[in-house]
Design a protein around this motif. Sequence first.
Motif, mmCIF file in Angstrom:
data_model
loop_
_atom_site.group_PDB
_atom_site.id
_atom_site.type_symbol
_atom_site.label_atom_id
_atom_site.label_comp_id
_atom_site.label_asym_id
_atom_site.label_seq_id
_atom_site.Cartn_x
_atom_site.Cartn_y
_atom_site.Cartn_z
ATOM 1 N N THR A 87 -0.059 -16.119 1.551
ATOM 2 C CA THR A 87 0.361 -14.811 1.046
ATOM 3 C C THR A 87 -0.911 -13.990 0.797
ATOM 4 N N VAL A 90 -1.878 -11.400 -2.269
ATOM 5 C CA VAL A 90 -0.615 -11.312 -3.015
ATOM 6 C C VAL A 90 -0.808 -10.552 -4.317
ATOM 7 N N ASP A 106 2.301 -9.081 0.078
ATOM 8 C CA ASP A 106 1.016 -9.533 0.619
ATOM 9 C C ASP A 106 0.148 -8.307 0.899
ATOM 10 N N THR A 113 6.285 -11.661 2.275
ATOM 11 C CA THR A 113 6.677 -13.025 2.622
ATOM 12 C C THR A 113 7.997 -13.336 1.933
ATOM 13 N N THR A 122 8.930 -20.985 3.212
ATOM 14 C CA THR A 122 8.849 -19.650 3.767
ATOM 15 C C THR A 122 9.919 -19.467 4.845
ATOM 16 N N THR A 125 8.880 -13.007 7.350
ATOM 17 C CA THR A 125 8.140 -11.885 6.778
ATOM 18 C C THR A 125 8.827 -10.581 7.153
#
Length: 350
Positions: A87, A90, A106, A113, A122, A125
């Motif tokens: 990330t 972040v 991000d 994300t 995950t 995105t």
Amino acid sequence: MKIKASLIVCALMLVGLALLPAFLAVTRSDAAAGGYHLLTKKTLGGEGGWDYLTVDAASRRVYISRGTHVMVVDADSYDVVGDIPNTEGVHGIALAPESGRGFVSDGRANLVTIFDLKTLKTLGTAPTGQNPDAIVYDPASQRVFTFNGRSGDSTAIDAATGKVAGTITLGGRPEFAAADGQGHVYNNLEDKSMVVEIDSKKLTVTNRWPLAPCEEPSGMAMDTAHRRLFSGCHNKMMAVVDADSGKVIATPAIGQGVDANGFDPGTGLAFSSQGDGTLTVVHEDSPDKFTVVDNAQTQRGARTMALDTKTHKVFLVTAEFGPAPAPTADQPRPRPPMVPGTFTLLVFGQ
């Protein structure tokens, strides 16, 4: 005489019973008013700086941004229970329980994300504007909104599909935001010292309100029941704003270097965390009266916080710092480096 005495006793008992609710109300108010102090200090270690924290009160997790990853901590044991990698830059974490998904802004990658709230894996995105910073979930529209510092806009993402629903031009540099659950999202414009109101379904800005005398608002929280916004201002005040009219109602004093705010509907307390090592606690005496009841000493650098509405605890993070390097033309005010391995979780409560 005995009858008269009995009547007097009964009368006194009735008066006492009549005053009992008021006494209990005062007692509850006093109990809620302050007394916040350090309950736990735990070194978590690990690499990376930090920005926002988010508490999932139902699932008992604390999400902590760490520069290139998100550290996940148990909200009761304070043990590290997971990590969300990759990330880049972040800033914040938003949770959408209806879809079972979490969203991470991000900042360096210009992405969000998307991760599974149960497994922390995950899922994908979504693209955003430039430098997504603050991020908030709006349950009314079931959309996630990122507030993009460099492009001065907001990206709306459908929480269920992860698809971008639209982009909203804000007209300033956005900082933190709050949603009222009724179709409005509010955001601080730090460089304009304003709050903008967004229609979360139409994706339009519906109001722009100046926050004077507040300057450079950063953190934001909301009392949704009483329609009050709390903006942390860098000239050491908390601007309390009517979310319907935009009127600044009160400006209680706070510390230096605010970066986060919180509101606890269970206690009527608003919080402000500052980098100078203070946690300001403000009691909502009424929707139009606010009183500072605490300035708890935390630790230098503990500028961001998150509130656990279940336990009424406040989570903050910081670290130990070394001496600042010499100023340069590129960095006239360089930050002191973090001492490796000293990243620490602070838990405050009554």
